[in-house]
Structure formats: structure tokens, C-alpha cells
Design a protein around this motif. Structure first.
Motif, PDB file in Angstrom:
ATOM      1  N   LYS A 244      17.701  -8.490  -9.984  1.00  0.00           N
ATOM      2  CA  LYS A 244      17.903  -7.032 -10.261  1.00  0.00           C
ATOM      3  C   LYS A 244      18.909  -6.345 -11.038  1.00  0.00           C
ATOM      4  CE  LYS A 244      17.202  -2.797  -7.346  1.00  0.00           C
ATOM      5  NZ  LYS A 244      18.043  -2.091  -8.312  1.00  0.00           N
ATOM      6  N   ASP A 247      18.039  -7.389 -14.497  1.00  0.00           N
ATOM      7  CA  ASP A 247      16.829  -6.541 -14.966  1.00  0.00           C
ATOM      8  C   ASP A 247      17.293  -4.960 -15.169  1.00  0.00           C
ATOM      9  OD1 ASP A 247      14.848  -8.564 -14.716  1.00  0.00           O
ATOM     10  OD2 ASP A 247      14.413  -8.180 -12.858  1.00  0.00           O
ATOM     11  N   ASP A 248      18.392  -4.660 -14.469  1.00  0.00           N
ATOM     12  CA  ASP A 248      19.040  -3.207 -14.769  1.00  0.00           C
ATOM     13  C   ASP A 248      19.880  -3.190 -15.677  1.00  0.00           C
ATOM     14  OD1 ASP A 248      17.259  -2.397 -12.742  1.00  0.00           O
ATOM     15  OD2 ASP A 248      18.972  -2.454 -11.096  1.00  0.00           O
ATOM     16  N   THR A 249      20.358  -4.253 -16.421  1.00  0.00           N
ATOM     17  CA  THR A 249      21.406  -4.351 -17.481  1.00  0.00           C
ATOM     18  C   THR A 249      20.583  -4.439 -18.783  1.00  0.00           C
ATOM     19  OG1 THR A 249      22.935  -5.585 -16.102  1.00  0.00           O
ATOM     20  CG2 THR A 249      23.426  -5.702 -18.339  1.00  0.00           C
TER      21      THR A 249
END
Length: 314
Positions: A244, A247-249
């Protein structure tokens, strides 16, 4: 030299010592100090005390009382494994063994000192467990090193096994991440103010870095900082919380800073792209087939070197 230690049996030992959220320290009898030599293995003694100690450890792990001959056989195996390891230059030092001991304590969510106290309260010297660990470290390294080709599991064999069992898909869609770990070093024992200063420094770097090239240029010239070689992992290799975060970076940027034993750690995400990954069932079957090959090879190898061992009962 550090060799991964197989813990399929020692994990049961961990569970035997861990109760609820903490460690149950139950008093035990003090081990006798009998040092009568029972037998010699390649010139090295096995004493009554060795047998007693290993018996206590085995009973703790398996919840069954082993026979005296079973214990003796285990100790003989340890001696011949260690000798075989030295023959091929596989000889873990004290720091390697202590590392494995600390690792076991960490998996049990306790400190090495707490593990030692728990063993002692049950009448077991920590050296008894460490000796067992050392022989397993040696043996795992030997079998994997000498029989690497024999232990390989073919992709076709795995695929055939999956299809024979349930006909599931072999692969599913996933994600491949290429990244480089970064460490801003904070020496142990540093003041809280030093740690906070490095956290602020990390956030400043996050605002400046926009690509892996920039990260390499920056951190290779930054004092008390290190950027490691790039690593590539897939969805199947990473736990969900880390996936997660990645994926958020945004690609080319740094993940949020995290405090570790080394200092402040981040990861620069170099690329993120779709890929095909093995299904959980395929990975499970591959691991099972590898374990079967390893155990069969290990048993044959051990039987071979035991035949050549000089074993003299007193």
C-alpha cells in the motif's frame, strides 16, 4: 558467515515458551552436572549432561519425552554435521549463532535475555539451544551448497502438480516494484533531538527527490547516509501494508521515513509496472516440492557421513 536457519522444529519451541501476550516463566528443576562421558564421536565426547540437556530441550519442543537412544542419535548427528561443515569451510562463528538466537527471541517478541531466563527456569542452558542452532545452520548451508542442482524444482513439474491437484491458474496479474533502500544513519544512544533532526532532514529530501538518478546523486554524497543497490519485488513478495505504501508513492519519490535500528530509513521507488505473478497455490506447491527434495537429500547425506564417523561407546 550467516546462514538462514530452518525453524520448522524450533518454531514449536517458541510456541512452547510463549503464552498469551507475554512469556510464562515456570520454575524447573536445576539440571544435574553429571559429566560422565557416554561415547566419543570422531574424538569428541558426549556426556550424561549433554544427553540430559538435549532431552529437556526436545521435550519442551515436542511435548513428548524422547528415549535416551533418540537423544544420543541427535547428538551424534550434530557432531558429524559440524565436522562435515569444517571440512568444507562452513563454520559459523559465535556472532552468527548469537544472531540466530536473537532472531528467535525477536520472533517470540521477547529479548534474548528473556529467552535465556526462560530456558534456565526450565533447567536448560542456553548453550544447549545454541549448539542445536549451530548444527542446523551448518547442515542447511552444506546441503544447499553441495546439492544445489539436485534441489532445483522444475517449473514444468510444479505446473503439472498444480494442474493435477485442482487445475487452478498458474499465474495472476500483479505488480512489479523496483526500488532502492536509503538509510540516514543515527548512531545508537543518540539524543532524541538528533533523531528528530534527521527526521526533518528526511522530509526535506522527500521534497527534493523526483527520480532514482537524483536519489543516487544526492545520497552518495550525503554524510552519514547510504543508498543501497536496487531490488525488484513483486506483489507476492511484499506484505500488504508495504504494498500500500509503494502504491501510494509516486514513481521516483521517497516513501515516508521510518525509524529503525540503523536510523531513518526510506525507499525510493524507481518503477512500478504490471506483471504476472505465481498464484499462492503454485508457490505453496513449489515450496512443498523443494522441502521434500531437501529432506530426502539431507537424509541420504547424513546417513553417508554417519557411516564414516568413528563412534565409540564407553
Amino acid at each position: 558467515m550467516t546462514t538462514p536457519l530452518p525453524v520448522h522444529r524450533l518454531l514449536r519451541f517458541a510456541l512452547a515458551l510463549t503464552v498469551g501476550a507475554g512469556l510464562l516463566l515456570i520454575g524447573g528443576t536445576t539440571p544435574s552436572r553429571a559429566q560422565n562421558i557416554v561415547l566419543m564421536v570422531n574424538g569428541e565426547p558426549i556426556t550424561d549432561f549433554d544427553i540430559e540437556q538435549r532431552g529437556r530441550l526436545d521435550e519442551l519442543v515436542s511435548h513428548k519425552k524422547p528415549s535416551r537412544q533418540e537423544i544420543i542419535n541427535e547428538l551424534i548427528d550434530d557432531k558429524v554435521k559440524i565436522k562435515e561443515g569444517k571440512k568444507y569451510g562452513v563454520d559459523p562463528g559465535p556472532s552468527d549463532v548469537e544472531g540466530s538466537y536473537s532472531g528467535m527471541a525477536s520472533r517470540m517478541r521477547i529479548t534474548p535475555d528473556q529467552l535465556t531466563k526462560s530456558l534456565e527456569m526450565k533447567g536448560i542452558r542456553p548453550e544447549t539451544l545454541k549448539s542445536r542452532m549451530r548444527s542446523e545452520m551448518v547442515w542447511t548451508s552444506l546441503v544447499r551448497g553441495r546439492y544445489k542442482e539436485r534441489l532445483q524444482v522444475g517449473e514444468k513439474d510444479v505446473a503439472d502438480k498444480v494442474q493435477a491437484e485442482n487445475g487452478e491458474k498458474l499465474q495472476v496479474e500483479g505488480t512489479e516494484y523496483k526500488m532502492q533502500p536509503i538509510v540516514l544513519v543515527v548512531p545508537r544512544g543518540s539524543a532524541d533531538a538528533t533523531l528528530e533532526a534527521r527526521k526533518k532532514e528526511a522530509e526535506l529530501y522527500r521534497s527534493r527527490v523526483g527520480s532514482c538518478d537524483e536519489a543516487n546523486s544526492l545520497f552518495r554524497s550525503t554524510p552519514n547516509a547510504a543508498i543501497r543497490d536496487s531490488v525488484t519485488k513483486t506483489t507476492a513478495d511484499l506484505p500488504e501494508p508495504l504494498r500500500k505504501v509503494l502504491d501510494d508513492t509516486p514513481v521516483g519519490h521517497l516513501t515516508p521515513p521510518e525509524v529503525t535500528k540503523q536510523g531513518i530509513e526510506m525507499v525510493v521507488l524507481c518503477s512500478r509496472k504490471p506483471t504476472m505473478i505465481d498464484t499462492p497455490k503454485k508457490r505453496e506447491i513449489r515450496e512443498k516440492m523443494y522441502v521434500e527434495k531437501f529432506e530426502k537429500t539431507s537424509k541420504s547425506y547424513l546417513a553417508e557421513i554417519r557411516k564414516a564417523a568413528m563412534i565409540e561407546y564407553r
